[in-house]
Design a protein around this motif. Structure first.
Motif, PDB file in Angstrom:
ATOM      1  N   TYR A   1       0.788  -1.229   0.000  1.00  0.00           N
ATOM      2  CA  TYR A   1       0.000   0.000   0.000  1.00  0.00           C
ATOM      3  C   TYR A   1       0.823   1.284   0.000  1.00  0.00           C
ATOM      4  N   LEU A   2       2.113   1.187   0.301  1.00  0.00           N
ATOM      5  CA  LEU A   2       2.932   2.395   0.348  1.00  0.00           C
ATOM      6  C   LEU A   2       4.050   2.369  -0.688  1.00  0.00           C
ATOM      7  N   ALA A   3       4.949   1.403  -0.571  1.00  0.00           N
ATOM      8  CA  ALA A   3       6.141   1.410  -1.427  1.00  0.00           C
ATOM      9  C   ALA A   3       5.826   1.055  -2.877  1.00  0.00           C
ATOM     10  N   LYS A   4       5.085  -0.030  -3.090  1.00  0.00           N
ATOM     11  CA  LYS A   4       4.883  -0.512  -4.454  1.00  0.00           C
ATOM     12  C   LYS A   4       4.117   0.472  -5.352  1.00  0.00           C
ATOM     13  N   PRO A   5       3.075   1.161  -4.878  1.00  0.00           N
ATOM     14  CA  PRO A   5       2.415   2.128  -5.762  1.00  0.00           C
ATOM     15  C   PRO A   5       3.353   3.222  -6.262  1.00  0.00           C
ATOM     16  N   ILE A   6       4.270   3.667  -5.397  1.00  0.00           N
ATOM     17  CA  ILE A   6       5.221   4.705  -5.803  1.00  0.00           C
ATOM     18  C   ILE A   6       6.227   4.135  -6.799  1.00  0.00           C
ATOM     19  N   ILE A   7       6.793   2.975  -6.462  1.00  0.00           N
ATOM     20  CA  ILE A   7       7.789   2.354  -7.335  1.00  0.00           C
ATOM     21  C   ILE A   7       7.189   2.020  -8.692  1.00  0.00           C
ATOM     22  N   SER A   8       5.959   1.525  -8.686  1.00  0.00           N
ATOM     23  CA  SER A   8       5.324   1.125  -9.946  1.00  0.00           C
ATOM     24  C   SER A   8       5.103   2.308 -10.877  1.00  0.00           C
ATOM     25  N   ARG A   9       4.824   3.479 -10.307  1.00  0.00           N
ATOM     26  CA  ARG A   9       4.670   4.667 -11.155  1.00  0.00           C
ATOM     27  C   ARG A   9       6.013   5.109 -11.722  1.00  0.00           C
ATOM     28  N   LEU A  10       7.042   5.088 -10.887  1.00  0.00           N
ATOM     29  CA  LEU A  10       8.359   5.542 -11.329  1.00  0.00           C
ATOM     30  C   LEU A  10       8.968   4.613 -12.377  1.00  0.00           C
ATOM     31  N   LEU A  11       8.726   3.324 -12.230  1.00  0.00           N
ATOM     32  CA  LEU A  11       9.356   2.329 -13.105  1.00  0.00           C
ATOM     33  C   LEU A  11       8.326   1.614 -13.977  1.00  0.00           C
ATOM     34  N   ARG A  12       7.266   2.311 -14.331  1.00  0.00           N
ATOM     35  CA  ARG A  12       6.156   1.654 -15.027  1.00  0.00           C
ATOM     36  C   ARG A  12       6.587   1.046 -16.359  1.00  0.00           C
ATOM     37  N   HIS A  13       7.479   1.711 -17.086  1.00  0.00           N
ATOM     38  CA  HIS A  13       7.892   1.172 -18.385  1.00  0.00           C
ATOM     39  C   HIS A  13       8.754  -0.081 -18.205  1.00  0.00           C
ATOM     40  N   ALA A  14       9.672  -0.040 -17.248  1.00  0.00           N
ATOM     41  CA  ALA A  14      10.521  -1.205 -16.994  1.00  0.00           C
ATOM     42  C   ALA A  14       9.687  -2.385 -16.515  1.00  0.00           C
ATOM     43  N   PHE A  15       8.721  -2.134 -15.629  1.00  0.00           N
ATOM     44  CA  PHE A  15       7.890  -3.219 -15.114  1.00  0.00           C
ATOM     45  C   PHE A  15       6.974  -3.778 -16.203  1.00  0.00           C
ATOM     46  N   ALA A  16       6.495  -2.913 -17.093  1.00  0.00           N
ATOM     47  CA  ALA A  16       5.672  -3.398 -18.203  1.00  0.00           C
ATOM     48  C   ALA A  16       6.487  -4.302 -19.122  1.00  0.00           C
ATOM     49  N   ASP A  17       7.737  -3.926 -19.344  1.00  0.00           N
ATOM     50  CA  ASP A  17       8.630  -4.748 -20.164  1.00  0.00           C
ATOM     51  C   ASP A  17       8.873  -6.097 -19.494  1.00  0.00           C
ATOM     52  N   MET A  18       9.127  -6.088 -18.183  1.00  0.00           N
ATOM     53  CA  MET A  18       9.352  -7.338 -17.455  1.00  0.00           C
ATOM     54  C   MET A  18       8.115  -8.231 -17.487  1.00  0.00           C
ATOM     55  N   ALA A  19       6.939  -7.629 -17.340  1.00  0.00           N
ATOM     56  CA  ALA A  19       5.706  -8.420 -17.351  1.00  0.00           C
ATOM     57  C   ALA A  19       5.524  -9.118 -18.693  1.00  0.00           C
ATOM     58  N   GLU A  20       5.811  -8.410 -19.776  1.00  0.00           N
ATOM     59  CA  GLU A  20       5.688  -9.025 -21.095  1.00  0.00           C
ATOM     60  C   GLU A  20       6.781 -10.067 -21.310  1.00  0.00           C
ATOM     61  N   MET A  21       7.979  -9.810 -20.782  1.00  0.00           N
ATOM     62  CA  MET A  21       9.040 -10.812 -20.845  1.00  0.00           C
ATOM     63  C   MET A  21       8.585 -12.105 -20.169  1.00  0.00           C
ATOM     64  N   GLU A  22       8.023 -11.975 -18.966  1.00  0.00           N
ATOM     65  CA  GLU A  22       7.539 -13.155 -18.252  1.00  0.00           C
ATOM     66  C   GLU A  22       6.448 -13.868 -19.049  1.00  0.00           C
ATOM     67  N   ALA A  23       5.543 -13.104 -19.644  1.00  0.00           N
ATOM     68  CA  ALA A  23       4.452 -13.712 -20.413  1.00  0.00           C
ATOM     69  C   ALA A  23       4.987 -14.516 -21.592  1.00  0.00           C
ATOM     70  N   ARG A  24       6.002 -13.996 -22.247  1.00  0.00           N
ATOM     71  CA  ARG A  24       6.577 -14.713 -23.389  1.00  0.00           C
ATOM     72  C   ARG A  24       7.285 -15.991 -22.943  1.00  0.00           C
ATOM     73  N   ILE A  25       7.927 -15.925 -21.798  1.00  0.00           N
ATOM     74  CA  ILE A  25       8.578 -17.126 -21.273  1.00  0.00           C
ATOM     75  C   ILE A  25       7.533 -18.185 -20.939  1.00  0.00           C
ATOM     76  N   ARG A  26       6.463 -17.779 -20.253  1.00  0.00           N
ATOM     77  CA  ARG A  26       5.426 -18.740 -19.859  1.00  0.00           C
ATOM     78  C   ARG A  26       4.736 -19.370 -21.069  1.00  0.00           C
ATOM     79  N   ALA A  27       4.646 -18.617 -22.148  1.00  0.00           N
ATOM     80  CA  ALA A  27       3.983 -19.126 -23.352  1.00  0.00           C
ATOM     81  C   ALA A  27       4.890 -20.038 -24.177  1.00  0.00           C
ATOM     82  N   SER A  28       6.150 -20.138 -23.791  1.00  0.00           N
ATOM     83  CA  SER A  28       7.107 -20.926 -24.565  1.00  0.00           C
ATOM     84  C   SER A  28       7.005 -22.405 -24.222  1.00  0.00           C
TER      85      SER A  28
END
Length: 220
Positions: free
Chosen positions: A120-147
């Motif tokens: 409720y405190l740290a992650k909302p702030i971090i997610s806004r600051l690093l939203r592009h990096a986290f979006a890239d990681m999420a898609e990376m994970e999705a591609r791995i899982r689909a392999s």
């Protein structure tokens, strides 16, 4: 075991190479510039090139028993670097018949299992600051899982330089609670443990340092 380490000149990749060499594995270090590889690592093989295309990655993973994907976001670089490179890596693994993959992501973009302070405190702030990096990681994970490869995804928190403790904690159903950092040396240990553990195939594992609790398993 023959292990190809992608991103071997980075701080995390260097730690994986060092741990793998200490454990007696045969290592191929895959880097953009060989001059940036730590001189004390002494991998058996080096594959270097500024353009990581299908040809280079196929050469990098050919003959490997496992691949450690240690590539992170590039400051000022493309916002899709991790998902793009993991797609090329998976294609190269299929081409060469290489099955085992351990990929490093991050726990910062997910809240499953988090303690209230993180959720409720740290992650909302971090997610806004690093939203592009986290979006890239999420898609990376999705591609791995689909392999169709034998994959394991590891999600560490904030990574620290310096010597590790020689141990770490892990959790498969969410993040390790009340633990907000991990030494890169201990993440490297977790990567090698995952590669060797057939039960981790198809698992997404949170790894962190911290005090033992009932929801996280201790290692070493």
């Amino acid at each position: 075991m023959r292990i190809s380490v992608l991103g071997a000149s980075g701080r995390t990749g260097s730690a994986v190479v060092r741990r793998a060499r200490e454990a007696g594995h045969e290592v191929t270090a895959v880097v953009r510039e060989q001059s940036r590889l730590d001189e004390d690592l002494h991998p058996e093989h080096v594959v270097a090139g500024r353009d990581w295309d299908a040809t280079l990655l196929t050469r990098a993973v050919a003959g490997a028993d496992a691949v450690a994907f240690c590539l992170g976001p590039v400051p000022g670089g493309p916002r899709t670097v991790q998902q793009d490179l993991v797609a090329l890596t998976l294609a190269a693994m299929r081409e060469t018949g290489t099955r085992r993959l351990a990929a490093i992501s991050a726990s910062g973009g997910v809240v499953d299992g988090d303690d209230p302070l993180s959720r409720y405190l740290a992650k909302p702030i971090i997610s806004r600051l690093l939203r592009h990096a986290f979006a890239d990681m999420a898609e990376m994970e999705a591609r791995i899982r689909a392999s169709d490869r034998d994959w394991t995804i590891l999600r560490p928190p904030r990574l620290l330089d310096g010597p590790g403790r020689g141990r770490y904690r892990s959790r498969r159903d969410g993040n390790v609670r009340w633990s907000y950092s991990l030494a890169r040396a201990d993440l490297a240990l977790a990567v090698l443990d995952a590669i060797a553990d057939a039960s981790s195939i198809g698992a997404t594992i949170s790894v962190a340092a911290g005090t033992p609790d009932s929801s996280a398993g201790a290692h070493r």
